[in-house]
Design an enzyme around this catalytic site. Structure first.
Site, short mmCIF file in Angstrom:
data_model
loop_
_atom_site.label_atom_id
_atom_site.label_comp_id
_atom_site.label_asym_id
_atom_site.label_seq_id
_atom_site.Cartn_x
_atom_site.Cartn_y
_atom_site.Cartn_z
N TYR A 1 -16.81 1.04 13.64
CA TYR A 1 -18.22 0.81 12.73
C TYR A 1 -17.82 0.89 11.09
O TYR A 1 -18.12 -0.06 10.44
CB TYR A 1 -18.73 2.00 13.08
CG TYR A 1 -20.02 2.45 11.92
CD1 TYR A 1 -21.13 1.30 11.92
CD2 TYR A 1 -19.98 3.32 11.17
CE1 TYR A 1 -22.40 1.64 11.19
CE2 TYR A 1 -21.03 3.50 10.26
CZ TYR A 1 -22.06 2.77 10.27
OH TYR A 1 -23.06 2.94 9.35
N ALA B 1 -28.31 -2.92 10.38
CA ALA B 1 -27.05 -2.89 10.67
C ALA B 1 -26.82 -2.44 12.31
O ALA B 1 -27.93 -2.04 12.74
CB ALA B 1 -26.39 -1.83 9.97
#
Length: 297
Positions: free
Chosen positions: A125, A60
């Site tokens: 995010y 990620a």
């Protein structure tokens, strides 16, 4: 033997999963350049060549503050890449384990977040990770999304390592005390993930369905960043390490401004993990003890 694709092996969760999954099949661990998640349009052809039987995706974009300045890149890696992986996996009926975060919640309230609670991310995010979750579900293949929080490990860049470095350098530390959550070791996450997989490796679709395709995994209990920092420093001192820090001062979130807004309450409810898989993770204190031992080994 099962061909298992594991992404993000240079990261904390991927690194902890690596030795465990090696015992369960033929492990495929492409480098970032071989499987570039910032180029989702190329992922399907790469997966055709790798031909995995199970995909585990902890990779990620995790630079929470930098994501505010790089929303397109965060979205490519955290949303569009998982979407491409999930579409390929659904088409091939290959089970997918995908990792997500407490940042999908807004942190309002005092209760631990359940899987079914409404999401309202506060940051780029968080929004990118939520979009990734939704893409995995929308693809319609066998999947399990694992949300976790406050991840740290004996290696890599994380809160524990930062506190250790600062405690060696500074007499005074100032640490936020009004954000609640559960410090969670990468070892705990990897062990629980393997337990889940092992409980139904012959039929992972049914296995993942026991949790409705979504489950929270953290250590047990909760604390705040200040108390976590104190536990790290005290733990090192009891192990004989000499540190410069003499005082750790609690501060509030406004005292330490960041580009991205953090959830004030990041605690994740573990009831579904217990009911679906019978897994009760160790306390965050016990996990920290093990991680400090690994750091000093």
């Amino acid at each position: 033997m099962m061909r298992i694709l594991l992404t993000g092996t240079s990261g904390q969760i991927g690194g902890a999963l690596l030795p465990l999954l090696q015992t369960r099949g033929i492990l495929l661990t492409p480098s970032r350049s071989d499987l570039d998640l910032s180029k989702p349009q190329k992922i399907a052809s790469i997966l055709d060549d790798l031909a995995p039987d199970l995909i585990v995706n902890p990779a990620a974009y995790t630079a929470v503050d930098r994501a505010e300045d790089e929303p397109a890149l965060a979205t490519l890696i955290n949303a569009e890449a998982p979407a491409a992986i999930a579409r390929w996996a659904a088409g091939q009926r290959v089970p997918l384990v995908h990792f997500s975060t407490d940042y999908v919640f807004d942190g309002i309230g005092d209760l631990a977040w359940r899987e079914e609670d409404p999401t309202r991310p506060l940051s780029v995010y968080g929004r990118s990770k939520l979009a990734g979750e939704e893409a995995v579900r929308r693809a319609g293949g066998p999947h399990l999304v694992i949300r976790t929080a406050w991840v740290y490990a004996a290696n890599g860049a994380n809160f524990m390592r930062t506190i250790i470095r600062l405690a060696r350098e500074r007499e005074l530390l100032r640490v936020v005390a009004d954000q609640q959550g559960t410090p969670t070791s990468a070892q705990t996450i990897s062990a629980a993930t393997l337990q889940v997989i092992d409980q139904g490796i012959a039929d992972l679709s049914a296995n993942f369905g026991r949790a409705g395709g979504l489950v929270h995994i953290t250590n047990s209990g909760s604390t705040n960043w200040h108390a976590f920092a104190c536990a790290i420093v005290n733990g090192l001192r009891t192990r004989g390490m000499t540190l410069k820090t003499t005082e750790i001062v609690p501060i509030t979130t406004p005292d330490y401004p960041t580009k991205a807004i953090r959830p004030a309450n990041s605690r994740l409810d573990l009831s579904r993990l217990a009911s679906a898989y019978g897994i009760l993770p160790p306390t965050w204190e016990a996990a920290l003890d093990l991680e400090l031992d690994m750091f000093l080994a």
